[in-house]
Design an enzyme around this catalytic site. Structure first.
Site, PDB file in Angstrom:
ATOM      1  N   GLU A 122     -12.647  -3.043 -19.113  1.00  0.00           N
ATOM      2  CA  GLU A 122     -12.402  -1.736 -18.425  1.00  0.00           C
ATOM      3  C   GLU A 122     -13.611  -1.775 -17.420  1.00  0.00           C
ATOM      4  O   GLU A 122     -14.854  -2.040 -18.328  1.00  0.00           O
ATOM      5  CB  GLU A 122     -11.873  -0.207 -19.110  1.00  0.00           C
ATOM      6  CG  GLU A 122     -11.302   0.705 -17.514  1.00  0.00           C
ATOM      7  CD  GLU A 122     -10.912   1.491 -18.307  1.00  0.00           C
ATOM      8  OE1 GLU A 122     -11.522   2.277 -19.171  1.00  0.00           O
ATOM      9  OE2 GLU A 122     -11.235   2.633 -17.184  1.00  0.00           O
ATOM     10  N   GLY A 254     -19.580   5.737 -23.056  1.00  0.00           N
ATOM     11  CA  GLY A 254     -19.476   6.418 -23.754  1.00  0.00           C
ATOM     12  C   GLY A 254     -18.487   5.651 -25.323  1.00  0.00           C
ATOM     13  O   GLY A 254     -19.026   5.155 -26.397  1.00  0.00           O
ATOM     14  N   MET A 256     -14.617   3.726 -25.126  1.00  0.00           N
ATOM     15  CA  MET A 256     -13.679   2.792 -24.600  1.00  0.00           C
ATOM     16  C   MET A 256     -12.102   3.032 -25.165  1.00  0.00           C
ATOM     17  O   MET A 256     -11.791   2.098 -26.257  1.00  0.00           O
ATOM     18  CB  MET A 256     -13.513   1.298 -24.494  1.00  0.00           C
ATOM     19  CG  MET A 256     -12.388   0.700 -23.952  1.00  0.00           C
ATOM     20  SD  MET A 256     -12.258   1.057 -21.814  1.00  0.00           S
ATOM     21  CE  MET A 256     -10.510   0.909 -21.796  1.00  0.00           C
ATOM     22  N   GLU A 257     -10.705   3.102 -24.858  1.00  0.00           N
ATOM     23  CA  GLU A 257      -9.768   3.683 -25.732  1.00  0.00           C
ATOM     24  C   GLU A 257      -8.690   2.244 -25.558  1.00  0.00           C
ATOM     25  O   GLU A 257      -7.268   2.427 -25.730  1.00  0.00           O
ATOM     26  CB  GLU A 257      -9.093   4.457 -24.459  1.00  0.00           C
ATOM     27  CG  GLU A 257      -8.350   3.932 -22.647  1.00  0.00           C
ATOM     28  CD  GLU A 257      -8.909   4.496 -22.083  1.00  0.00           C
ATOM     29  OE1 GLU A 257     -10.384   4.425 -22.515  1.00  0.00           O
ATOM     30  OE2 GLU A 257      -9.356   4.528 -21.093  1.00  0.00           O
ATOM     31  N   ASN A 258      -9.127   1.348 -26.346  1.00  0.00           N
ATOM     32  CA  ASN A 258      -8.801  -0.544 -25.957  1.00  0.00           C
ATOM     33  C   ASN A 258      -7.276   0.242 -27.348  1.00  0.00           C
ATOM     34  O   ASN A 258      -7.775   0.561 -27.822  1.00  0.00           O
ATOM     35  CB  ASN A 258      -9.407  -0.933 -26.591  1.00  0.00           C
ATOM     36  CG  ASN A 258     -10.544  -1.593 -26.318  1.00  0.00           C
ATOM     37  OD1 ASN A 258     -10.535  -2.145 -24.478  1.00  0.00           O
ATOM     38  ND2 ASN A 258     -11.371  -1.090 -26.664  1.00  0.00           N
ATOM     39  N   GLU A 291     -10.331   9.097 -26.023  1.00  0.00           N
ATOM     40  CA  GLU A 291     -10.001   8.146 -26.433  1.00  0.00           C
ATOM     41  C   GLU A 291      -9.318   7.732 -27.306  1.00  0.00           C
ATOM     42  O   GLU A 291      -7.908   7.444 -26.806  1.00  0.00           O
ATOM     43  CB  GLU A 291     -11.060   7.030 -27.425  1.00  0.00           C
ATOM     44  CG  GLU A 291     -12.691   6.926 -26.463  1.00  0.00           C
ATOM     45  CD  GLU A 291     -12.667   6.496 -24.796  1.00  0.00           C
ATOM     46  OE1 GLU A 291     -11.946   6.084 -24.295  1.00  0.00           O
ATOM     47  OE2 GLU A 291     -13.746   7.662 -24.615  1.00  0.00           O
TER      48      GLU A 291
HETATM   49 ZN   LIG Z   1     -11.703   7.957 -20.439  1.00  0.00          ZN
END
Ligand SMILES: [Zn+2]
Length: 849
Positions: A122, A254, A256-258, A291
Site C-alpha cells: 500500500e 505503523g 499494514m493490514e495485508n 489492522e
Molecule cells: Zn489503517
C-alpha cells in the site's frame, strides 16, 4: 533515484480498468540481489469499462520475458509500466521480472530488513514487484509459491502446501494488489488460537526475530481481544483458517493490514514491561485492533480508488477508538484523541497542506496518509453516528457489510447506506468529505423571561483551492447548568446547518451557564467570549468530563497567552480551581494527569497567530517554563501526597488502572523535579523495574540538566535493544532546552548507532527535533538547516518517510520574518536538489505555494 516528472491525478478522471484479473499465480525465487518473480494472470475484458490500451503498472523492474497464451510478446516498456497488444477475449498473461530486494531502501515493494524478506504494497508498492494493474478496484484471487532457503515463508490466505525449499499459499478472498504480502526469513513463532462465534478454529501466529520471543504475549492477547470485540460489537467474524502477524524493524508506517498476514513495525507490536511504556502498550493494543478491523473495513470492502482512502481509514480509526474506549477509559481516550487532533490535524487544516478528507487530486498518494484522512476522517464518522443515533448507525453498518461485501466502494456508497437505513438526506453532510479546513463556530447568547437563546454562527477560513465554503452540518452537543451547579438541561445535540442559527430553551428560572460542544461533538474551533469566572465554574461543576477538562485547558491557554503577550502573572484563581480537581481522589488518576497537562507550545503559537500576534517561540517557551515552576512551588505540599496516591504496589500490569496511576505519578514527578533539581527522579530511575517509571525519571533528569550519568547508564543497560535505544535517542532531543536541541540532535546523528535507513531511528532524532518547538525554531536556523540536510540525504533512499517529515515546515508562514526567511530558504534548498523524488517534490511545492 528514478522518477517520472510529477503528474497530477484527479478524482473526476476515474475510469475502470478495461479487464478483470480473474486469477493470479505468482512464483518468487528469492535471492537478495536477484529475486525472480513469475506471474501468470488470467485477464478477461471488463464489460463495464471503456475501450483502452492494455496498460500494466511496473517500476524499477528488470524485464526477463513476456507471453500471452503461451506465445512470447514484446510489450512497450516505460518508467511507469508497459503497454501491449492483447487478444479481444480472455487471455493468459505471463511475465518474468527480476528485482533486487537488498537494494530497496524505500521500503516499498519487496525489500529486506535484517536479512528478512518482507513487503509493503500500500499504496502503490506492488508495481515494484511485478507488472500489474496496481489499483485497488482490480481484485483477484491470488496463489503464491515462494522458493528459498528461509525456514519461514508466508503469504496471504491459507497454506496450501510446503516442502524442501518451497511453500505455497492460496487466498480465497479476491483482493487488490495493495493487500498482497510476502515474508521469508528465519523467524520464531509465538502461537495462539481463537474460536470464532460460529465455532471455527483459527490458528494465530506472531512471528519475530530470534531474541524477541519475550515481547509477544501482549500483542497476541490484544489480537484475541480485537477478534472478540469485532464479533460482539460489529458482528464481524474472521474468515480464514490462519492469521499471521510479523514484526519488522525497518518499516515506514505503523503496520499494514495485508489479508491474513499483517506486517508490523516492531515498535507497534513488540512489548514487555521492562522495555515498553504504558503508552507503548496502549498504542500497540490499538494498532493491532486497527489492522485486524481492516479485515472487514478495508479488505472485504475496499476502496475503489485512492481518493476514497478515508472510506477504510476514517472508519477503521473510528472503530479502533471505540475499541480502546471499551477496553480502557472512554473519557481519557476522547480527551487524548482531541489533543492529538489539535496537535496534528488542525495545523494541517490551517496551513498550505490543507486538503479535504477526500482529496480531489494528488501527485503522490503516499503524501495523503495524513491526520486529515485518518483522524478527521474518524471524526466525520463520529458525527454521523451522533446525528443518526446508535441504533441507526448499527443498522447502516449491517447494510454496508451486506450490500458491499466484496466491493471496491466509494464515499457515495457509504453515505447511501446511511440514507437508505435512516431516510435522512446526507447531501449537506457530504461537505465534510469535500471541504477542507476547520469550521469555526461563534457563539452568542441572550436570556429573557426564562428563555435562553443560543445563537451559533459558522464559517470556515479559506484553504488552498477553496476560497469560499458552504455551511456544514455540525452536531453541537450542549448542556445547561444552573447557577448552583446543578444540570438544568442534560446533553442535547443541536444541529447547526445554516450559516447562522438560533436555538431557544424555555422555562428556566435563572440565566444558565452553557456547556457547549460536549464530548467535542464536532472537529471545530469554538469561538466564544467567556469570562474566567464562567470557565472556573465549568471546571468545578460541568458534568461532562470532556468539557470539564476543556475548561481547564482554556484557562491554561488564556493564562499563557496573557503571560506571553502582556507579561502577566500566572492566573492563581485557575490554579486553585485546578488544585481542587487534582485533589479529588474520587476522580480517575489518568483523568487528573490529563488535567495537569498544558497546551503545547506549537498550539500556543497557533492561537497567537490566529489572534494576529506573531508567535515568538522563545517567549512561549519561557512562559511555559515559568508556569510549570509556579505550579510546582504553589503545590509543593500537595505533590508528595499525590505521589503517594500514584504509587502502584501490585506487580506491573499495562492496564488502564495502573497506567492511570503511573501517568499521574509522572506528571507529579515532572513538577517535583522543578523543585528538587531531579533528586526524586534520580531515586525513581535507580529503583524502576519497568520502562514507564525508568523513562519518565530519565526525562525529568535530562530536563533538569542532570541527565548525563543516567543517559550513560541507560545506554549501557539497553544497548542491544533497538526499540529502547530509539527512546534514548528521541528523549534527549525532546527534553533538552531550546538553545541546545539542534546541537544535541546533530551530535546524535554522528553517533555510530544512528542509522538513517531505519525509519524509527531517523524519526526518533529528527521527529523529536521538529517537535521541540523552541529548539527547532532557534533563531539562528540551526534546527531548520539540520532537518533539511537530513531530508535531502534521506530522500535518495526513502522518499516516503522524507516526504512525511517535510510537514515539520508546514507552519512556516506563521512566524517572524527572520524565521520565515530561514525556513523558506531550506525548503527552496530541498526543492533545488537534483533528482528529488516525486513524493518530496509534491510536498515542497505545496509548502512553498
Ligand atoms: Zn489503517
Amino acid at each position: 533515484m528514478k522518477d517520472a516528472s510529477p503528474q497530477t491525478i484527479y478524482l473526476k478522471d476515474y475510469t475502470p480498468f478495461g479487464w478483470t484479473a480473474e486469477e493470479v499465480h505468482l512464483t518468487f525465487v528469492l535471492a537478495p540481489s536477484a529475486t525472480r518473480v513469475r506471474s501468470r494472470i488470467r485477464f478477461a475484458p471488463n464489460p463495464d469499462a471503456p475501450q483502452q490500451d492494455f496498460f500494466l503498472h511496473g517500476e524499477q523492474l528488470k524485464p526477463i520475458s513476456f507471453a500471452i497464451d503461451g506465445a512470447p510478446v514484446s510489450p512497450e516498456i516505460t518508467e511507469t509500466g508497459l503497454t501491449c497488444a492483447v487478444p479481444e477475449g480472455a487471455f493468459i498473461w505471463e511475465a518474468e521480472v527480476e528485482i533486487a530486494p537488498v537494494e530497496n531502501f524505500a521500503l516499498e515493494g519487496l525489500y529486506m530488513s535484517n536479512g528478512m524478506y518482507c513487503t509493503q504494497c500500500e499504496a502503490e508498492g506492488f508495481r515494484k514487484i511485478t507488472f500489474y494493474p496496481d489499483r485497488p478496484d482490480v481484485m483477484s484471487v491470488f496463489t503464491v509459491r515462494i522458493e528459498g532457503d528461509e525456514t519461514v515463508k508466508l503469504s496471504n490466505g491459507n497454506p496450501q502446501g510446503q516442502g524442501d525449499g518451497w511453500a505455497e499459499w492460496h487466498d480465497p478472498w479476491p483482493k487488490p494488489a495493495y493487500l498482497f504480502a510476502l515474508v521469508a526469513g528465519d523467524l520464531v513463532n509465538h502461537p495462539g488460537a481463537f474460536t470464532t462465534m460460529s465455532g471455527r478454529e483459527v490458528e494465530l501466529n506472531l512471528w519475530v526475530r530470534p531474541g524477541d520471543e519475550g515481547k509477544c504475549a501482549f500483542g497476541m492477547e490484544a489480537l484475541k481481544k480485537s477478534m472478540k470485540w469485532d464479533e460482539e460489537v460489529y458482528g464481524r467474524e474472521y474468515d480464514l483458517d490462519i492469521f499471521n502477524i510479523v514484526a519488522v524493524d525497518d518499516f515506514n508506517m505503523g503496520a499494514m493490514e495485508n489479508k491474513g498476514l499483517n506486517i508490523f513495525n516492531s515498535s507497534a507490536v513488540l512489548a514487555s514491561p521492562e522495555t515498553s511504556t504504558d503508552a507503548n502498550f496502549e498504542r500497540i493494543e490499538a494498532i493491532i485492533a486497527h489492522e485486524y478491523f481492516h479485515n472487514w473495513t478495508g479488505n472485504r470492502i475496499t476502496c475503489r480508488d485512492w481518493f476514497q482512502l478515508c472510506l477504510k481509514e476514517g472508519l477503521t480509526v473510528f472503530r479502533d477508538a471505540q475499541f480502546t474506549s471499551d477496553m480502557r477509559s472512554a473519557e481519557v481516550k476522547r480527551i487524548s484523541d482531541v489533543i492529538d487532533l489539535r496537535g496534528r490535524q488542525f495545523p494541517e487544516d490551517q496551513g498550505p497542506l490543507s486538503h479535504p478528507v477526500r482529496p480531489e487530486s494528488f501527485q503522490e498518494i503516499n503524501n495523503f496518509y495524513t491526520a486529515t484522512v485518518y483522524e478527521k476522517g474518524a471524526e466525520v464518522i463520529g458525527m454521523l453516528k451522533t446525528l443518526v443515533g446508535d441504533e441507526a448507525y448499527a443498522k447502516a453498518l449491517d447494510l454496508y457489510f451486506e450490500r458491499h461485501d466484496g466491493d471496491a466502494a466509494t464515499i457515495e456508497d457509504w453515505l447511501k447506506v446511511f440514507e437508505d437505513a435512516t431516510g435522512r438526506d446526507l447531501t449537506q453532510f457530504k461537505r465534510w468529505y469535500s471541504q477542507a479546513g476547520t469550521p469555526h463556530v461563534a457563539v452568542s447568547e441572550a436570556f429573557e423571561n426564562g428563555t435562553y437563546t443560543l445563537t451559533l454562527k459558522q464559517h470556515t477560513p479559506p484553504t488552498p483551492g477553496q476560497p469560499d465554503k458552504a455551511p456544514q452540518v455540525i452536531p453541537v452537543a450542549v448542556g445547561l447548568l444552573s447557577p448552583n451547579g446543578d444540570e438544568a438541561l442534560p446533553t442535547k445535540v443541536l444541529e447547526l446547518t445554516e450559516a447562522e442559527q438560533s436555538f431557544t430553551f424555555e422555562g428556566l428560572s435563572a440565566k444558565p451557564v452553557p456547556s457547549i460542544l460536549r464530548g467535542f461533538s464536532a472537529p471545530v474551533v469554538l469561538e466564544r467570549e467567556t469570562s474566567k469566572e464562567e470557565r472556573a465554574f465549568l471546571l468545578a461543576h460541568d458534568t461532562d468530563t470532556f468539557n470539564r477538562w476543556e475548561a481547564s485547558r482554556d484557562l491554561a491557554r488564556e493564562c499563557l497567552v496573557a503571560m506571553i503577550t502582556e507579561g502577566a502573572e500566572p492566573d492563581t484563581a485557575w490554579l486553585d480551581g485546578l488544585e481542587a480537581v487534582i485533589r479529588d481522589s474520587a476522580l480517575d488518576p489518568a483523568y487528573r494527569a490529563l488535567m495537569l497537562g498544558l497546551p503545547t507550545q506549537s498550539e500556543l503559537a497557533q492561537v497567537l497567530h490566529q489572534r494576529g500576534v506573531t508567535p515568538d517561540p522563545d517567549a512561549i517557551w519561557t512562559a511555559t517554563e515559568t508556569l510549570k515552576k509556579t505550579r510546582a512551588e504553589r503545590w509543593s505540599k500537595l505533590l508528595p501526597q499525590l505521589a503517594e496516591e500514584a504509587k502502584v504496589t501490585e506487580p506491573y500490569q499495562p492496564d488502564a488502572e495502573q497506567s492511570g496511576k503511573r501517568a499521574l505519578g509522572s506528571a507529579v514527578l515532572a513538577l517535583t523535579s522543578r523543585l528538587d533539581g531531579g533528586e526524586a527522579a534520580k531515586a525513581q530511575f535507580e529503583s524502576a523495574d519497568n520502562m514507564t517509571l525508568q523513562l519518565s525519571a530519565l526525562a525529568c533528569l535530562v530536563q533538569a540538566g542532570a541527565g548525563e550519568d543516567a543517559l550513560a547508564k541507560f545506554r549501557a543497560q539497553w544497548n542491544g535493544d533497538r526499540l529502547v535505544m530509539d527512546k534514548w535517542f528521541g528523549l534527549q532531543v525532546a527534553a533538552s532546552g531550546p538553545s541546545e536541541t539542534a546541537d544535541r540532535a546533530k551530535a546524535l546523528t554522528e553517533d555510530p548507532d544512528f542509522d538513517m535507513k531505519n525509519p524509527n531511528r531517523f524519526r526518533a532524532v529528527m521527529g523529536a527535533l521538529a517537535m521541540n518547538h523552541a529548539g527547532f525554531h532557534r533563531i539562528d536556523g540551526a534546527g531548520y538547516q539540520l532537518l533539511a540536510d537530513w531530508l535531502i540525504k534521506l530522500d535518495e533512499k526513502n522518499p516516503q518517510t522524507t516526504a512525511r517529515m517535510c510537514s515539520a515546515f508546514q507552519t512556516w508562514k506563521r512566524y517572524d520574518e527572520t524565521r520565515r526567511g530561514l525556513m523558506k530558504a531550506q525548503l527552496e534548498r530541498i526543492a533545488a536538489k537534483p533528482g528529488l523524488s516525486r513524493d518530496v517534490t509534491e510536498m515542497v511545492t505545496r509548502l512553498l505555494s
